[in-house]
Design a protein around this motif. Structure first.
Motif, PDB file in Angstrom:
ATOM      1  N   GLN A 177       6.175  -6.244 -12.787  1.00 50.47           N
ATOM      2  CA  GLN A 177       5.658  -5.051 -12.141  1.00 50.47           C
ATOM      3  C   GLN A 177       4.584  -4.455 -13.029  1.00 50.47           C
ATOM      4  O   GLN A 177       4.686  -4.455 -14.243  1.00 50.47           O
ATOM      5  CB  GLN A 177       6.784  -4.031 -11.939  1.00 50.47           C
ATOM      6  CG  GLN A 177       7.879  -4.556 -11.036  1.00 50.47           C
ATOM      7  CD  GLN A 177       7.339  -5.068  -9.722  1.00 50.47           C
ATOM      8  OE1 GLN A 177       6.628  -4.364  -9.023  1.00 50.47           O
ATOM      9  NE2 GLN A 177       7.647  -6.300  -9.399  1.00 50.47           N
ATOM     10  N   SER A 178       3.536  -3.939 -12.414  1.00 50.54           N
ATOM     11  CA  SER A 178       2.377  -3.566 -13.226  1.00 50.54           C
ATOM     12  C   SER A 178       2.677  -2.361 -14.091  1.00 50.54           C
ATOM     13  O   SER A 178       3.298  -1.403 -13.661  1.00 50.54           O
ATOM     14  CB  SER A 178       1.187  -3.293 -12.319  1.00 50.54           C
ATOM     15  OG  SER A 178       1.539  -2.352 -11.357  1.00 50.54           O
ATOM     16  N   GLU A 179       2.206  -2.447 -15.321  1.00 52.55           N
ATOM     17  CA  GLU A 179       2.364  -1.304 -16.217  1.00 52.55           C
ATOM     18  C   GLU A 179       1.252  -0.307 -15.971  1.00 52.55           C
ATOM     19  O   GLU A 179       1.384   0.873 -16.208  1.00 52.55           O
ATOM     20  CB  GLU A 179       2.279  -1.769 -17.669  1.00 52.55           C
ATOM     21  CG  GLU A 179       3.227  -2.898 -17.986  1.00 52.55           C
ATOM     22  CD  GLU A 179       2.553  -3.988 -18.815  1.00 52.55           C
ATOM     23  OE1 GLU A 179       3.264  -4.840 -19.327  1.00 52.55           O
ATOM     24  OE2 GLU A 179       1.319  -3.966 -18.929  1.00 52.55           O
ATOM     25  N   TRP A 190       1.947   2.070  -3.389  1.00 53.31           N
ATOM     26  CA  TRP A 190       0.882   2.732  -4.145  1.00 53.31           C
ATOM     27  C   TRP A 190       0.867   4.218  -3.831  1.00 53.31           C
ATOM     28  O   TRP A 190       0.781   5.060  -4.726  1.00 53.31           O
ATOM     29  CB  TRP A 190      -0.474   2.130  -3.783  1.00 53.31           C
ATOM     30  CG  TRP A 190      -0.642   0.710  -4.211  1.00 53.31           C
ATOM     31  CD1 TRP A 190       0.294  -0.093  -4.795  1.00 53.31           C
ATOM     32  CD2 TRP A 190      -1.814  -0.073  -4.082  1.00 53.31           C
ATOM     33  NE1 TRP A 190      -0.240  -1.328  -5.043  1.00 53.31           N
ATOM     34  CE2 TRP A 190      -1.530  -1.343  -4.605  1.00 53.31           C
ATOM     35  CE3 TRP A 190      -3.092   0.172  -3.574  1.00 53.31           C
ATOM     36  CZ2 TRP A 190      -2.467  -2.357  -4.623  1.00 53.31           C
ATOM     37  CZ3 TRP A 190      -4.025  -0.842  -3.604  1.00 53.31           C
ATOM     38  CH2 TRP A 190      -3.713  -2.104  -4.130  1.00 53.31           C
ATOM     39  N   ILE A 207      -1.008   2.212 -11.042  1.00 51.97           N
ATOM     40  CA  ILE A 207      -1.317   1.970  -9.658  1.00 51.97           C
ATOM     41  C   ILE A 207      -1.260   3.283  -8.904  1.00 51.97           C
ATOM     42  O   ILE A 207      -1.492   3.351  -7.719  1.00 51.97           O
ATOM     43  CB  ILE A 207      -0.326   0.983  -9.022  1.00 51.97           C
ATOM     44  CG1 ILE A 207       1.102   1.520  -9.121  1.00 51.97           C
ATOM     45  CG2 ILE A 207      -0.434  -0.368  -9.654  1.00 51.97           C
ATOM     46  CD1 ILE A 207       2.100   0.668  -8.388  1.00 51.97           C
ATOM     47  N   SER A 208      -0.965   4.322  -9.639  1.00 51.11           N
ATOM     48  CA  SER A 208      -0.731   5.603  -8.995  1.00 51.11           C
ATOM     49  C   SER A 208      -1.948   6.115  -8.259  1.00 51.11           C
ATOM     50  O   SER A 208      -1.841   6.754  -7.237  1.00 51.11           O
ATOM     51  CB  SER A 208      -0.325   6.626 -10.050  1.00 51.11           C
ATOM     52  OG  SER A 208      -1.314   6.625 -11.078  1.00 51.11           O
ATOM     53  N   THR A 209      -3.107   5.876  -8.802  1.00 51.07           N
ATOM     54  CA  THR A 209      -4.264   6.497  -8.164  1.00 51.07           C
ATOM     55  C   THR A 209      -5.130   5.488  -7.444  1.00 51.07           C
ATOM     56  O   THR A 209      -6.298   5.726  -7.207  1.00 51.07           O
ATOM     57  CB  THR A 209      -5.123   7.208  -9.227  1.00 51.07           C
ATOM     58  OG1 THR A 209      -5.294   6.310 -10.311  1.00 51.07           O
ATOM     59  CG2 THR A 209      -4.436   8.460  -9.695  1.00 51.07           C
ATOM     60  N   THR A 210      -4.555   4.317  -7.104  1.00 49.17           N
ATOM     61  CA  THR A 210      -5.391   3.318  -6.455  1.00 49.17           C
ATOM     62  C   THR A 210      -5.549   3.625  -4.983  1.00 49.17           C
ATOM     63  O   THR A 210      -4.579   3.724  -4.247  1.00 49.17           O
ATOM     64  CB  THR A 210      -4.762   1.927  -6.615  1.00 49.17           C
ATOM     65  OG1 THR A 210      -4.479   1.722  -7.996  1.00 49.17           O
ATOM     66  CG2 THR A 210      -5.708   0.858  -6.142  1.00 49.17           C
ATOM     67  N   VAL A 244       3.846   6.111  -5.331  1.00 44.17           N
ATOM     68  CA  VAL A 244       3.687   6.335  -6.767  1.00 44.17           C
ATOM     69  C   VAL A 244       2.641   7.395  -7.009  1.00 44.17           C
ATOM     70  O   VAL A 244       2.779   8.239  -7.890  1.00 44.17           O
ATOM     71  CB  VAL A 244       3.293   5.022  -7.474  1.00 44.17           C
ATOM     72  CG1 VAL A 244       3.044   5.265  -8.937  1.00 44.17           C
ATOM     73  CG2 VAL A 244       4.386   3.998  -7.274  1.00 44.17           C
ATOM     74  N   ALA A 245       1.599   7.378  -6.208  1.00 44.95           N
ATOM     75  CA  ALA A 245       0.554   8.390  -6.355  1.00 44.95           C
ATOM     76  C   ALA A 245       1.150   9.765  -6.142  1.00 44.95           C
ATOM     77  O   ALA A 245       0.897  10.693  -6.913  1.00 44.95           O
ATOM     78  CB  ALA A 245      -0.574   8.130  -5.361  1.00 44.95           C
ATOM     79  N   GLU A 296      -9.553  -3.081  -5.530  1.00 38.48           N
ATOM     80  CA  GLU A 296      -8.256  -3.749  -5.602  1.00 38.48           C
ATOM     81  C   GLU A 296      -7.685  -3.980  -4.210  1.00 38.48           C
ATOM     82  O   GLU A 296      -7.196  -5.062  -3.894  1.00 38.48           O
ATOM     83  CB  GLU A 296      -7.257  -2.899  -6.400  1.00 38.48           C
ATOM     84  CG  GLU A 296      -7.593  -2.740  -7.866  1.00 38.48           C
ATOM     85  CD  GLU A 296      -8.465  -1.532  -8.121  1.00 38.48           C
ATOM     86  OE1 GLU A 296      -9.361  -1.256  -7.303  1.00 38.48           O
ATOM     87  OE2 GLU A 296      -8.256  -0.868  -9.139  1.00 38.48           O
ATOM     88  N   ALA A 297      -7.764  -2.921  -3.393  1.00 35.97           N
ATOM     89  CA  ALA A 297      -7.189  -3.045  -2.052  1.00 35.97           C
ATOM     90  C   ALA A 297      -7.941  -4.074  -1.230  1.00 35.97           C
ATOM     91  O   ALA A 297      -7.331  -4.871  -0.505  1.00 35.97           O
ATOM     92  CB  ALA A 297      -7.217  -1.690  -1.360  1.00 35.97           C
ATOM     93  N   PHE A 331       0.826  -1.206   0.000  1.00 29.70           N
ATOM     94  CA  PHE A 331       0.000   0.000   0.000  1.00 29.70           C
ATOM     95  C   PHE A 331       0.859   1.255   0.000  1.00 29.70           C
ATOM     96  O   PHE A 331       0.545   2.255  -0.656  1.00 29.70           O
ATOM     97  CB  PHE A 331      -0.930   0.004   1.225  1.00 29.70           C
ATOM     98  CG  PHE A 331      -2.104  -0.919   1.069  1.00 29.70           C
ATOM     99  CD1 PHE A 331      -2.662  -1.538   2.166  1.00 29.70           C
ATOM    100  CD2 PHE A 331      -2.667  -1.170  -0.177  1.00 29.70           C
ATOM    101  CE1 PHE A 331      -3.749  -2.388   2.031  1.00 29.70           C
ATOM    102  CE2 PHE A 331      -3.743  -2.012  -0.317  1.00 29.70           C
ATOM    103  CZ  PHE A 331      -4.287  -2.627   0.794  1.00 29.70           C
ATOM    104  N   GLY A 338      -4.507  -5.028 -14.677  1.00 30.82           N
ATOM    105  CA  GLY A 338      -3.115  -5.382 -14.882  1.00 30.82           C
ATOM    106  C   GLY A 338      -2.263  -5.362 -13.622  1.00 30.82           C
ATOM    107  O   GLY A 338      -1.042  -5.334 -13.703  1.00 30.82           O
ATOM    108  N   MET A 339      -2.898  -5.385 -12.485  1.00 25.79           N
ATOM    109  CA  MET A 339      -2.128  -5.356 -11.237  1.00 25.79           C
ATOM    110  C   MET A 339      -2.007  -6.762 -10.658  1.00 25.79           C
ATOM    111  O   MET A 339      -2.646  -7.687 -11.103  1.00 25.79           O
ATOM    112  CB  MET A 339      -2.825  -4.471 -10.202  1.00 25.79           C
ATOM    113  CG  MET A 339      -2.885  -3.026 -10.599  1.00 25.79           C
ATOM    114  SD  MET A 339      -4.009  -2.139  -9.520  1.00 25.79           S
ATOM    115  CE  MET A 339      -3.118  -2.173  -8.001  1.00 25.79           C
ATOM    116  N   PHE A 340      -1.195  -6.884  -9.634  1.00 27.27           N
ATOM    117  CA  PHE A 340      -1.052  -8.125  -8.862  1.00 27.27           C
ATOM    118  C   PHE A 340      -0.428  -9.251  -9.670  1.00 27.27           C
ATOM    119  O   PHE A 340      -0.650 -10.412  -9.371  1.00 27.27           O
ATOM    120  CB  PHE A 340      -2.396  -8.621  -8.330  1.00 27.27           C
ATOM    121  CG  PHE A 340      -3.054  -7.687  -7.366  1.00 27.27           C
ATOM    122  CD1 PHE A 340      -4.341  -7.919  -6.951  1.00 27.27           C
ATOM    123  CD2 PHE A 340      -2.400  -6.569  -6.873  1.00 27.27           C
ATOM    124  CE1 PHE A 340      -4.962  -7.071  -6.065  1.00 27.27           C
ATOM    125  CE2 PHE A 340      -3.013  -5.713  -5.988  1.00 27.27           C
ATOM    126  CZ  PHE A 340      -4.308  -5.972  -5.594  1.00 27.27           C
TER     127      PHE A 340
END
Lengths: 167, 195, 686
Positions: free
Chosen positions: C355-357, A126, C360-363, A129-130, C369-370, A123, C288-290
């Motif tokens: 690693q995901s393309e 994440w 994931i920046s805005t998750t 990166v955000a 997903e979480a 987490f 495309g994650m995990f």
């Protein structure tokens, strides 16, 4: 008339006195009381079978033993301790919390905590990166260096991306 | 146009070293444990020719060893020890009981052989009834806490008899009942011959 | 003659499988389509070959060729015909053949699919599947050969061997030992095949995952291909487990269906990881994650399949299920070690590419997903608990020479809270939004189902229930239920609005089009039902035992059971059946008869068959106890009152329905339902 009636009463009283030690015992414990304890124990001989459902002669003897001990006034803990002393700790339905056996209680929570830690790290990634991408909204397709995907691979990946959107 | 945002280069990495090491160590540990478990499950700890670990047998009051209600294997060094595992609920144990008792009658008086009966997971009252029924006289006691039986055989099935020589080495493992007195004699005689 | 034929064909199958492995690998590295095609065809060939072996063995079983040691050990003259055939999986050697047979069937199915788009996967899918098949075949050929026979040597001794020793003659016993009586139940007939189907079918997604890692095509193509395979595998495995539960409940007579026996838990291990995998691949498909997690989970599922097969078969577990000590334990360990090392090595090698393309920046941490990740964690937690519960006794005995029992109390206190959190998550995740979901979005979605959920504790309290754990469990189950219903209703309502259809039409179209969604909803509903059944029996079971004379009654939880009569008679297969007749009443109303039985088999093995009266509300379960001496004066009966048990079986049917709906081939993707009201100008003809 009076003297006649004394004798049977005397006999009766002396009999009652003589019989009393036997009557001091509790009434025979019911099957349910025996099972309540037997269900917490495992058969010392058969594999993984609780004592209240084990069908063998030996288990029958053990349940009668429990019945006898209950009649003598023993408590559940005393009976369980007796079985442990006589047959080993494996008659208990879970290992006693002593020595080496602590491992059985500690390892799963520790492993779970490790999982929680890994999740926390995921987490955090994440969020990191955000934070980074938020500072550069125009940071679009970054051609990867080193392992440069061939044009064909990139095409395939984009097709996959489109397909993914349609689902 | 598909937007492909890839994580900044710094976050694209191989699995950190400590994670890799942890994975390999963990996997190795699991496999080793499996192997050890399997080995132990399949192989007897004790086999003919190996030294028998010491143990203490608590005896029934009526079946002492020379007035003592406890006997240690180490005390019996210098004598042949016949350890007989039985239980009152075991049907074939009754078959061999007369032979074992006869053997005791024969060898006991010589002072060179000791017979020990170990009662495996049994109810004391029933055990004493059994001993009385078959007129057994040699020292007998329950395997308290089931500590003695796993020394000899983790997957024991009644009856079993183990013969230990004067140096404490296992010389014979009898799985199942003895079929005759002669069978017992053929095991013990060579051990006390010439003494 | 026949035995040599069966063995010969088996040997041939092994050679073909090994050739397939070699050809696939060679074909990949030399980029030769011909060799890869040859490998594919060899894999196809294994199925008819192994079928011949299996059919030969079945024939020998059915016709009572007792010179074969395997036939001798699992069949006998008095067994009915169908049981002789199902004795194929009644023992070690036969069930290994059966395993290989099923795997070759699945391997052929996968080899026969259209490979045009995925040519690069083909060599490795073939190779991995063939390696697994070769392993099991070699176990059968070298260690557990069902075709070994009894021989009488010239010296008068007896020998077990595949091929005739010098100067020996065949020894043919007149009768066999027969199958263990406990195994002669419909549940036991279908439980092993179903379980094996579940195990075997997970090999295919694993093979694709390995192919993805090796070829570097780690995008979600392999996930898409194997989605249906995984569903079917999960279906079979789940059914296998439920069938085992049914057998335990119906036959073993101890009043429950899950005793946390080591073999039960061993079979649960692949199911736990498989279920987590099933969920996290959805995330990979959508976003495309995990990717690394999915690879880890499928590797773990495959390894657990092999480990479970090994545990149940190697005699390592102390269990009512335990088969005889076997000779193939070390081989399993070596195979597991090799596959594990290769798989994890590949995973680490490809880690960078996994690693995901996607962004994931805005998750958000409250996104779907979480929550799925959280669910995976909890499944992992349950997995660790089950794994440790099996392994600790083994470790303990190896190190301290003391056998320990890890029983239901330990499991329940560990696993209870975890399953409860899964129920909660099932509700929350269904309502969560992709990527941008926040606590607020969940909150806004969740308040509607929460209202009826909140009513439940009040109703329970008024009804007099005081069991705290039951409150928690039932409220969570209700939450999951109402969320699931609400979500489905919401979908139907939305469709009705956008397409201007009435609710019924919308309902029909919704179920027809959005099959995946409906399937998922049904499966979640089935989980709620099963949770209900489990809560019922765990927290509200009551039991009593009493010895009765004819005419007397037992009372339990409002039911009265009167002892009417007893009969004892021999049955065709030599067993002595003791059968009691009891009458069941509740509040004075007669409900029916119950016939518990106690069977004593010729070899002394007893079996207590319960009499069960099931309704959706509860089960009344009666067993004859400890029956040895005929005495109508004092017949011991044990009665269980098991509330809500039937919901377990109902739930499993709903479950099957849900998976079938999800896994059934879908129609083409629905074109965009947008009506264009523009007029198209007429083309002037030229």
């Amino acid at each position: 008339m009076r003297r006649f009636s004394w004798v049977p009463i005397l006999v009766f009283i002396s009999l009652a006195v003589w019989v009393r030690p036997v009557a001091a015992q509790q009434p025979t414990p019911s099957d349910d009381e025996v099972n309540a304890i037997a269900s917490q124990l495992y058969c010392p001989v058969c594999e993984n079978t609780p004592l209240d459902v084990c069908p063998t002669q030996a288990c029958h003897d053990w349940r009668e033993l429990i019945r006898q001990m209950l009649a003598e006034g023993k408590t559940t803990d005393q009976i369980k301790q007796y079985f442990v002393d006589h047959y080993g700790a494996r008659v208990l339905s879970e290992p006693p919390r002593t020595g080496f056996n602590w491992l059985v209680y500690i390892v799963p929570p520790l492993a779970f905590l490790l999982g929680v830690f890994l999740l926390y790290r995921a987490f955090r990634t994440w969020k990191l990166v955000a934070a980074e991408s938020a500072g550069d909204p125009l940071h679009a397709v970054a051609p990867s260096h080193g392992s440069a995907p061939a044009a064909e691979n990139e095409y395939v990946s984009r097709v996959e991306e489109e397909l993914r959107k349609r689902n | 146009m598909t937007e492909k945002t890839s994580p900044p280069a710094g976050l694209r990495r191989t699995a950190p070293v400590w994670v890799q090491v942890l994975i390999w160590v963990g996997l190795l540990a699991v496999l080793i444990v499996l192997a050890i478990g399997l080995f132990h499950a399949q192989n007897p700890i004790l086999s003919v020719g190996s030294k028998v670990p010491n143990f203490t047998l608590t005896l029934f009051d009526k079946y002492p060893y020379q007035t003592s209600t406890q006997v240690r294997l180490s005390d019996l060094r210098g004598k042949v020890v016949v350890v007989n595992f039985w239980a009152s609920w075991c049907v074939t144990c009754a078959d061999e009981a007369p032979y074992v008792e006869s053997a005791w009658q024969e060898y006991g008086p010589t002072g060179q052989v000791v017979f020990l009966g170990v009662d495996y997971t049994d109810v004391d009252a029933k055990a004493l009834d059994y001993l009385k029924m078959y007129n057994i006289t040699y020292p007998n006691g329950p395997d308290l806490g089931t500590r003695i039986t796993p020394i000899f055989n983790r997957n024991i099935a009644m009856p079993e008899t183990y013969v230990v020589d004067q140096q404490g080495v296992l010389v014979h493992q009898q799985i199942g009942a003895f079929q005759s007195l002669a069978e017992i004699q053929s095991v013990i005689d060579p051990l006390i011959r010439g003494r | 003659m026949l035995a040599e034929f069966g063995f010969g064909v088996l040997l041939l199958a092994l050679i073909v499988a090994l050739f397939s492995v070699g050809a696939a690998i060679y074909g990949y590295f030399s980029r030769s389509d011909r060799w890869v095609e040859s490998a594919r065809r060899s894999l196809l060939l294994t199925f008819p070959l192994i079928s011949l072996t299996a059919l030969t063995l079945i024939y020998e079983l059915a016709t009572g060729h007792y010179e074969l040691q395997y036939v001798y050990s699992v069949t006998s003259n008095e067994m009915p015909f169908y049981l002789k055939i199902t004795a194929l999986w009644g023992g070690q050697a036969g069930s290994l053949i059966f395993w290989s047979w099923l795997l070759s069937a699945f391997a052929s199915a996968v080899a026969m699919r259209k490979w045009d788009r995925d040519q690069e996967f083909l060599p490795w899918v073939v190779a991995v599947t063939a390696i697994t098949l070769a392993f099991f075949l070699s176990l059968s050929i070298f260690f557990e050969n069902p075709f070994t026979r009894w021989w009488q040597t010239a010296g008068g001794g007896m020998l077990l061997s595949m091929f005739p020793p010098q100067g020996a003659t065949l020894l043919v016993p007149p009768d066999g030992q027969g199958l263990n009586e406990l195994l002669r139940h419909p549940g036991m007939i279908i439980h092993p095949p179903m379980l094996y189907l579940g195990f075997v079918s997970f090999v295919i997604p694993y093979a694709f995952a390995m192919a993805a890692l090796i070829t570097g095509r780690v995008d979600d193509r392999w996930i898409r291909i194997t989605r249906r395979w995984t569903l079917w595998a999960w279906l079979f495995l789940s059914c296998g487990l439920v069938l085992g539960m049914w057998w335990a409940y119906d036959v073993l007579g101890w009043g429950g269906y899950w005793g946390w026996d080591s073999s039960e838990v061993a079979a649960l291990l692949p199911w736990l990881v498989g279920t987590a995998f099933l969920h996290t691949v959805i995330i990979q498909e959508k976003r495309g994650m995990f990717k690394p997690l999915n690879i880890i989970l499928i590797i773990l599922t495959y390894v657990m399949v092999i480990v479970a097969t090994f545990l149940i078969r190697s005699g390592l577990l102390s269990s009512v299920h335990a088969f005889a000590q076997s000779t193939i334990g070390y081989q399993f360990i070596v195979f597991i070690a090799i596959m594990l090392v290769i798989s994890v090595g590949l995973l680490i090698y490809r880690w960078k590419d996994l690693q995901s393309e996607a962004s994931i920046s805005t998750t958000s941490l409250w996104s779907r997903e979480a929550l799925f990740l959280l669910a995976a964690l909890i499944f992992g937690g349950i997995f660790i608990v089950c794994f440790w519960g099996i392994f600790f006794p083994i470790i303990s005995e190896a190190l301290t020479n003391q056998r320990m029992t890890v029983g239901p109390p330990w499991y329940k206190q560990a696993v209870g809270p975890l399953f409860a959190s899964l129920l909660l998550l099932m509700g929350l995740a269904t309502l969560s939004s992709w990527t941008y979901g926040t606590l607020k979005t969940i909150g806004r979605a969740v308040w509607k189902p929460v209202i009826p959920t909140a009513l439940l504790p009040i109703v329970l309290f008024v009804a007099g229930m005081r069991n705290v754990l039951a409150y928690i469990g039932l409220t969570l189950a209700a939450f999951a239920l109402f969320v699931t219903l609400y979500e489905f209703g919401r979908g139907v309502g939305a469709r009705a609005r956008t397409h201007s259809e009435n609710l019924l039409v919308a309902f029909w179209r919704q179920t027809a089009r959005k099959r995946r969604r409906l399937g998922g909803i049904l499966v979640h509903l089935s989980m709620v039902m099963m949770a209900l059944a489990i809560i019922g029996i765990e927290m509200f079971q009551t039991t009593t035992q009493k010895s009765l004379a004819i005419g007397q009654s037992i009372e339990l939880s409002g039911y009265t059971i009167r002892y009417d009569s007893l009969a004892q008679f021999p049955y065709v297969d030599g067993r002595i059946v003791t059968r009691a007749v009891l009458s069941l009443y509740r509040n004075g109303q007669y409900l029916g008869e119950l016939h518990p039985r106690y069977d004593l088999f010729p070899d002394g093995q007893p079996m207590a068959i319960p009499a069960i009266r099931s309704t959706l509300a509860d089960d009344v379960y009666v067993v004859l106890v400890d029956w040895e001496n005929l005495s109508t004066a004092q017949t011991p009966f044990k009665v269980y009152h098991n509330p809500l048990v039937m919901w377990l079986w109902v739930g499993s049917f709903v479950f099957i329905l849900g998976i079938l709906i999800t896994a059934w081939p879908e129609r083409e993707i629905e074109p965009a339902a947008v009506r264009v009201n523009a007029t198209v100008p007429k083309l002037s003809s030229t």
